[in-house]
Design a protein around this motif. Structure first.
Motif, PDB file in Angstrom:
ATOM      1  N   SER A 106       2.146  -2.198   5.472  1.00 19.86           N
ATOM      2  CA  SER A 106       1.329  -1.856   4.311  1.00 19.86           C
ATOM      3  C   SER A 106       0.205  -2.860   4.103  1.00 19.86           C
ATOM      4  O   SER A 106      -0.478  -2.830   3.113  1.00 19.86           O
ATOM      5  N   ASP A 128      -0.863   7.677  -6.565  1.00 19.64           N
ATOM      6  CA  ASP A 128      -0.594   8.222  -5.223  1.00 19.64           C
ATOM      7  C   ASP A 128      -1.650   9.250  -4.831  1.00 19.64           C
ATOM      8  O   ASP A 128      -1.416  10.098  -3.988  1.00 19.64           O
ATOM      9  N   GLN A 137      -0.919   7.964  -0.384  1.00 27.18           N
ATOM     10  CA  GLN A 137      -0.164   6.712  -0.288  1.00 27.18           C
ATOM     11  C   GLN A 137      -0.195   6.105  -1.679  1.00 27.18           C
ATOM     12  O   GLN A 137      -1.069   6.424  -2.475  1.00 27.18           O
ATOM     13  N   HIS A 147      -1.104   3.340  -4.103  1.00 26.43           N
ATOM     14  CA  HIS A 147      -2.078   2.250  -4.100  1.00 26.43           C
ATOM     15  C   HIS A 147      -2.360   1.748  -5.508  1.00 26.43           C
ATOM     16  O   HIS A 147      -2.028   2.392  -6.497  1.00 26.43           O
ATOM     17  N   TYR A 200      -6.341   0.847   2.381  1.00 23.00           N
ATOM     18  CA  TYR A 200      -5.804   2.114   2.890  1.00 23.00           C
ATOM     19  C   TYR A 200      -5.539   1.943   4.374  1.00 23.00           C
ATOM     20  O   TYR A 200      -6.391   1.481   5.120  1.00 23.00           O
ATOM     21  N   ARG A 246       0.196   5.332   7.847  1.00 24.72           N
ATOM     22  CA  ARG A 246       1.313   4.439   7.569  1.00 24.72           C
ATOM     23  C   ARG A 246       1.883   4.785   6.204  1.00 24.72           C
ATOM     24  O   ARG A 246       1.195   5.351   5.364  1.00 24.72           O
ATOM     25  N   SER A 247       3.160   4.420   6.014  1.00 27.35           N
ATOM     26  CA  SER A 247       3.744   4.612   4.700  1.00 27.35           C
ATOM     27  C   SER A 247       3.423   3.379   3.852  1.00 27.35           C
ATOM     28  O   SER A 247       3.957   2.302   4.073  1.00 27.35           O
ATOM     29  N   VAL A 248       2.505   3.547   2.923  1.00 25.24           N
ATOM     30  CA  VAL A 248       2.064   2.427   2.091  1.00 25.24           C
ATOM     31  C   VAL A 248       2.637   2.605   0.692  1.00 25.24           C
ATOM     32  O   VAL A 248       2.587   3.697   0.127  1.00 25.24           O
ATOM     33  N   HIS A 249       3.197   1.546   0.156  1.00 27.53           N
ATOM     34  CA  HIS A 249       3.841   1.634  -1.151  1.00 27.53           C
ATOM     35  C   HIS A 249       3.501   0.373  -1.935  1.00 27.53           C
ATOM     36  O   HIS A 249       4.241  -0.600  -1.924  1.00 27.53           O
ATOM     37  N   ASP A 271      10.472  10.065  -0.749  1.00 24.65           N
ATOM     38  CA  ASP A 271       9.126  10.000  -1.326  1.00 24.65           C
ATOM     39  C   ASP A 271       8.411  11.361  -1.310  1.00 24.65           C
ATOM     40  O   ASP A 271       7.195  11.419  -1.292  1.00 24.65           O
TER      41      ASP A 271
END
Lengths: 463, 195
Positions: free
Chosen positions: A32, A318, A322, A324, A341, A345-348, B89
């Motif tokens: 991330s 979201d 993702q 942010h 960004y 990818r899985s960004v959390h 999710d």
């Protein structure tokens, strides 16, 4: 500027950390954050001027209080990470003029001399701070104390410690503050508070329901939180002096994640709109008029936090697919993306908190699916990872803009921890797996006289 | 005038014929049942047994009906209580959840009085606060699905519990998968409530 230089100095440390990690891990683990982010606790044993405090003298019957005062104040100095309390000197003679040369030899830059006067009901603490280097008295003041058992007893001593901090370092102390958090309760969770030094942890709600996301009013005498006490989750406000709570905002559908503006004029929160969550601002002065400030159809916006100017907010959304952090001026519906960004990818990234000084926003972001703390400037520059051990989430700044309280599972024991982002020093505040969502208060002032009067009258009625 | 008189006479004879036919039915006239005695005397033992038998019969039928309704109710409750699960999710309705929801659609059409509260839940991994929003989205996704099959939106309310009410406190894939769910409770039982 000075801070930046310090971080640059530690580049060899960072490099060593990265080089030591297996190459495959370093590629995957940071899903991330971009590859150019600085990783690692940048531990800097920054210069902490030594401060000595001989035993506090007291009249007969107040010796115990005198002992506690010294212990509490020295611990506050230690937790400030700005002053280095010296254990030596407790038994140094205080009669006669101060022997500056002797204290200098012991390594003290500051010398704090305390004397307790008055009665057991209304003790007075007279503090004088001496500058050992320049051999002069920096400041003197008398502080009204309370018996230790009084609800404001310890806080009164913390306020004295903060005053000394301000004399010595010219920056506010954080001793006379509290942290509100969510802890376990019969019906799910309740709101708790604890003093900044970890003492006096106790529940302040008793709703047998779900209570979440406590947020201090800037005045420190009220707390907003999300409650499931009614069938439709709403924002409640708790008056700490009287222990009473009332519904502050209840729009149709769920209301959540409240935060006060630093000027105390408004409350921002997330609320249900048409199948999603958007951010509203509620006018606290007029007691009305919730106004929507985010507009992202098919996406959620929540967890707002105000800039010190009370005119901009950072929040969580979201909307890009993702999770942010965004920054937006209130009344301007085009927020700017703050966190990078990363395609595919899985960004959390979540739980932003804007520092009281305005220069950094702290949040947690996932690294290899484990939340870690980061800070970033409000223009998106200077992304820095603060933690690496265990899960670290839901950070909240202290008023010094230097300490952060957060939930962590580090060291095998979960709880709330405090991190000094300058030195990287951590200490445990409260233990327990179920303690979470901390919010650090502003200065807790002594209870206002009107507050005292009305609480007294309540007691009278009970008698 | 004479026409009227004529027809009157005809009508009279017609009525007479009807009476004759009615009486001369051919078959031997059955003995009329004896009029039940006015309730002056105590009922005989036979009559009491008969009444008890009828009563028993009625009770049996009622019991049967009740059991049938109970079974139907049981079936309805089971179908309505069945949870749906979500991917991590995500708030999209998965194919397995769609099967579950289709069964609910059938039942909800059959019982138009039933109203449901849909609660969205999450696993513990996301941020506490974001999970509240995610749970809300899940509940809304379920509601949208049901409404898309012609059910009235007014029959559904939604709430999110985020990660506050886990079914399984374990910290593993199975527990997380179990906790990412939509749950259903009846807020109005409709016809089922009358029993």
């Amino acid at each position: 500027m000075i801070r930046e230089t310090k971080y640059l100095l530690s580049w060899p440390v960072v490099f060593a950390l990265i080089a030591a990690a297996p190459a495959s891990l370093s590629a995957q683990e940071r899903d991330s954050i971009p590859s150019d982010v600085r990783v690692g606790i940048l531990y800097q044993p920054a210069f902490r001027p030594g401060i000595a405090m001989p035993a506090v003298s007291a009249p007969e019957g107040l010796e115990e209080l005198a002992d506690s005062v010294r212990t509490i104040i020295l611990r506050d100095f230690d937790y400030s990470d700005r002053l280095q309390p010296l254990e030596r000197g407790a038994d140094m003679p205080q009669q006669g003029p101060v022997n500056y040369a002797l204290w200098d030899e012991l390594g003290a830059v500051w010398l704090l001399i305390g004397v307790i006067e008055g009665s057991a009901d209304a003790p007075i603490l007279r503090l004088s701070l001496h500058d050992v280097v320049f051999k002069l008295v920096q400041d003197v003041r008398a502080f009204d104390l309370r018996p230790l058992a009084h609800p404001d007893g310890r806080m009164a001593i913390h306020r004295a410690a903060d005053q000394v901090m301000e004399w010595a370092t010219n920056s506010p102390g954080i001793a006379a503050t509290r942290i509100a958090y969510v802890g376990p309760g019969r019906g799910g969770s309740e709101i708790f508070t604890v003093d900044s030094d970890g003492f006096g942890a106790r529940p302040i709600t008793n709703d047998s329901s779900i209570a979440l996301s406590p947020a201090w009013a800037p005045s420190g005498d009220r707390l907003a939180f999300m409650s499931y006490r009614r069938s439709d989750p709403a924002i409640l406000e708790l008056d700490l002096a009287h222990g009473t709570s009332r519904v502050l905002v209840d729009l149709p559908g769920m209301d959540m994640t409240p935060t006060y503006s630093p000027d105390g004029s408004s409350l921002a929160f997330g609320a249900y709109v048409d199948g999603r969550t958007e951010i509203y601002v509620y006018d606290l002065l007029r007691g009305c008029c919730p106004e929507r400030v985010t507009f992202a159809r098919f996406a959620n916006s929540l967890s707002p936090t105000f800039a010190p100017d009370s005119r901009r907010i950072a929040f969580n959304s979201d909307r890009l697919g993702q999770l942010h952090i965004f920054v937006s001026s209130i009344g301007d519906s085009s927020p700017e993306l703050l966190t990078p960004y990363i395609y595919d990818r899985s960004v959390h990234n979540a739980a932003p908190d804007w520092s009281p000084q305005g220069d950094r926003i702290v949040f947690h972001g996932w690294v290899a699916n484990v939340p870690q703390l980061f800070t970033v400037a409000p223009n998106g520059r200077g992304l820095r990872q603060l933690t690496q051990v265990g899960r670290n989430e839901d950070p909240s700044w202290a008023i010094d803009g230097r300490h952060v309280v957060f939930h962590s599972t580090r060291a095998g024991t979960a709880g709330l921890w405090v991190l000094d982002v300058v030195t990287g020093r951590v200490r445990k505040l409260v233990g327990g797996f179920d303690v979470r969502l901390p919010d650090w208060s502003g200065r807790i002032d002594s209870p206002s006289r009107s507050g005292e009067r009305s609480s007294d009258s309540v007691n009278d009625n009970n008698q | 005038m004479s026409t009227w008189k004529n027809s009157f006479v005809q009508l009279g004879s017609f009525a007479l014929i009807l009476v004759v036919i009615g009486c001369g039915g051919g078959a031997p006239e059955p003995q009329p049942e004896p009029e039940p005695e006015p309730q002056m005397t105590e009922p005989t033992v036979d009559e009491e047994a008969e009444r008890a038998r009828m009563e028993e019969e009625r009770r049996r039928r009622e019991e049967e009906e009740r059991r049938r309704m109970e079974a139907a109710r049981e079936r309805v409750m089971t179908v309505l209580a069945e949870r749906v699960h979500f991917d991590f999710d995500k708030s999209e309705i998965r194919p397995d959840a769609e099967e579950v929801l289709q069964r609910k659609v059938t039942v909800l059409r059959e019982y138009p009085g039933i109203e449901l509260r849909i609660a969205g839940h999450c696993d513990e991994r996301g941020s506490n606060e974001y999970n509240l929003a995610l749970g809300q989205r899940r509940a809304e996704a379920v509601k949208r699905y049901l409404v898309s099959y012609g059910l009235s939106a007014g029959r559904f309310t939604t709430i999110s519990y985020g990660e506050e009410r886990p079914l399984d406190r374990g910290q593993n894939e199975d527990a997380w998968a179990m906790n990412r769910r939509g749950e259903f409770t009846l807020t109005d039982q409709g016809r089922l409530g009358g029993m």
